[in-house]
Structure formats: structure tokens, C-alpha cells
Design an enzyme around this catalytic site. Structure first.
Site, mmCIF file in Angstrom:
data_model
loop_
_atom_site.group_PDB
_atom_site.id
_atom_site.type_symbol
_atom_site.label_atom_id
_atom_site.label_comp_id
_atom_site.label_asym_id
_atom_site.label_seq_id
_atom_site.Cartn_x
_atom_site.Cartn_y
_atom_site.Cartn_z
ATOM 1 N N HIS A 1 11.958 -24.799 29.606
ATOM 2 C CA HIS A 1 11.123 -25.893 29.093
ATOM 3 C C HIS A 1 11.873 -26.760 28.075
ATOM 4 O O HIS A 1 11.367 -27.811 27.666
ATOM 5 C CB HIS A 1 9.865 -25.332 28.437
ATOM 6 C CG HIS A 1 10.122 -24.659 27.136
ATOM 7 N ND1 HIS A 1 10.737 -23.425 27.039
ATOM 8 C CD2 HIS A 1 9.876 -25.052 25.860
ATOM 9 C CE1 HIS A 1 10.851 -23.085 25.762
ATOM 10 N NE2 HIS A 1 10.344 -24.049 25.025
ATOM 11 N N HIS B 1 12.978 -31.297 24.568
ATOM 12 C CA HIS B 1 11.840 -30.375 24.693
ATOM 13 C C HIS B 1 10.796 -31.030 25.575
ATOM 14 O O HIS B 1 10.261 -32.082 25.248
ATOM 15 C CB HIS B 1 11.266 -30.059 23.307
ATOM 16 C CG HIS B 1 10.264 -28.945 23.316
ATOM 17 N ND1 HIS B 1 8.982 -29.108 23.776
ATOM 18 C CD2 HIS B 1 10.373 -27.647 22.933
ATOM 19 C CE1 HIS B 1 8.325 -27.962 23.669
ATOM 20 N NE2 HIS B 1 9.151 -27.066 23.169
#
Length: 203
Positions: A107, A122
Site C-alpha cells: 500500500h 502512500h
């Protein structure tokens, strides 16, 4: 005449196999200096551009970090930068450098530039809780990547339905260690992956 004599002496004194790169430098009071030996040009100090350009990692709308619904990001706990509210499932490299994939969920990832600056990307909010396999890596940990190179792919519609936000943040980590200033680029709030997002002025 003095300038011509200096040029002839330079030509006579050069190495037989040393090529010349012609330069035309006007030195007041000294006349034409003559061509510069290639060796001297090669040994001249390089001019270093102190600006690092950071590009959008995904198509979408530019957000300030304070608009990201995650207090740790909004308060720049992870670093300074900007976010893009993602509108596609392809994440690309915002800078060139060495890729690091520290999380099994994929992620988030970091890229270390040649100047040693760590750029964290992110993807979304609370995406760390999504099952492994949600995000698919297009590259390997430790690869050298270039700007715009695909890094992560995911099913946009499926992930969008599972998380609060797909704001994808581009954060400069340890910013005080590098003494850099983040300068957002002026222009439209809408960007495509690879567009200029902001620059870093290294002081």
C-alpha cells in the site's frame, strides 16, 4: 597580436592526440583567449541543479495534506508534500531512484533519489488493512526506476468501495535532514500521472 601569440603557444604546447573544443570567451583587456583543451573541459567542476522535481503518481485532483482524512498525514508526521485524490488504479514513480517495497500489503513504497532524499508514496487511507494481493507490484524491491514508470496496479472500483479515501500522498521524509523546501507547482488542480506536482529546493 598578443592574443594571437597566446593562441599559437597553446596550440604548440598541446598534446598531439588531445582534441580541442573551441570556445569564444571575451576577456576585457586580454583579447581572444583561444580554444580550450578537451582535458580542461572534462576536469571542470559540474554545475549541480539544486531543484528536484516531483511528479504526480496517479491521475486525479491535487490535495493539500490537510485535506487528507488521516491526522498522521495531515499533520505531516510522515513528511511534507502533497496528495492526489486518485482517479485510476495505476501508481507510477514520482521521482527517479532506487525503489523500496517495505510493506507486504504494497500500500506504500519509497524511492531514494541520487541525492539521498527519500520520497514516500502512500496509497489511500487505511489501505494497510486491505488483504495482501489487493495491490500488485509491477517492479521488484531494490529496482532502479525512472519517473512515470508503473509501480503498483490495483482494481480502482473495488478498492474505492472499501476505503474512506484514495488520496495518494507523496511525502518527503526526514526533510529536516536534507534542508529542502517544498514548493507546490502553480496550475490546475487536476493532474495526470507524471505531471509536475511540486519541486524541492535543496538549500
Amino acid at each position: 597580436m598578443a592574443g594571437l601569440i597566446r593562441t599559437l603557444r597553446t596550440l604548440i604546447g598541446r598534446g598531439k592526440d588531445e582534441p580541442f573544443i573551441p570556445t569564444f570567451i571575451d576577456e576585457p583587456g586580454k583579447g581572444y583567449r583561444g580554444p580550450t583543451p578537451a582535458k580542461a573541459v572534462a576536469n571542470a567542476p559540474a554545475v549541480v541543479d539544486p531543484t528536484v522535481q516531483v511528479h504526480a503518481p496517479v491521475d486525479g485532483t491535487v490535495l493539500a495534506l490537510t485535506q487528507v482524512p488521516d491526522p498522521t498525514i495531515a499533520e505531516t508526521y510522515f513528511g511534507a508534500g502533497l496528495a492526489v485524490d486518485a482517479e485510476s488504479g495505476l501508481i507510477v514513480a514520482p521521482v527517479a531512484g532506487k525503489l523500496h517495497l517495505p510493506f507486504p500489503t504494497l500500500h506504500a513504497f519509497t524511492i531514494t533519489t541520487e541525492t539521498g532524499i527519500d520520497v514516500l508514496v502512500h496509497i489511500g487511507v487505511d489501505t494497510v488493512h486491505l488483504p495482501q494481493g489487493t495491490f500488485i507490484a509491477e517492479v521488484q524491491d531494490g529496482d532502479d526506476v525512472v519517473v512515470g514508470q508503473p509501480i503498483i496496479r490495483f482494481d480502482f472500483e473495488r478498492v474505492c468501495a472499501q476505503v474512506q479515501s484514495l488520496a495518494t500522498c507523496v511525502l518527503i521524509q526526514h526533510i529536516s535532514d536534507h534542508d529542502v523546501e517544498v514548493r507546490p507547482n502553480a496550475g490546475s488542480l487536476g493532474v495526470f500521472a507524471g505531471d509536475d506536482l511540486f519541486s524541492l529546493e535543496v538549500r
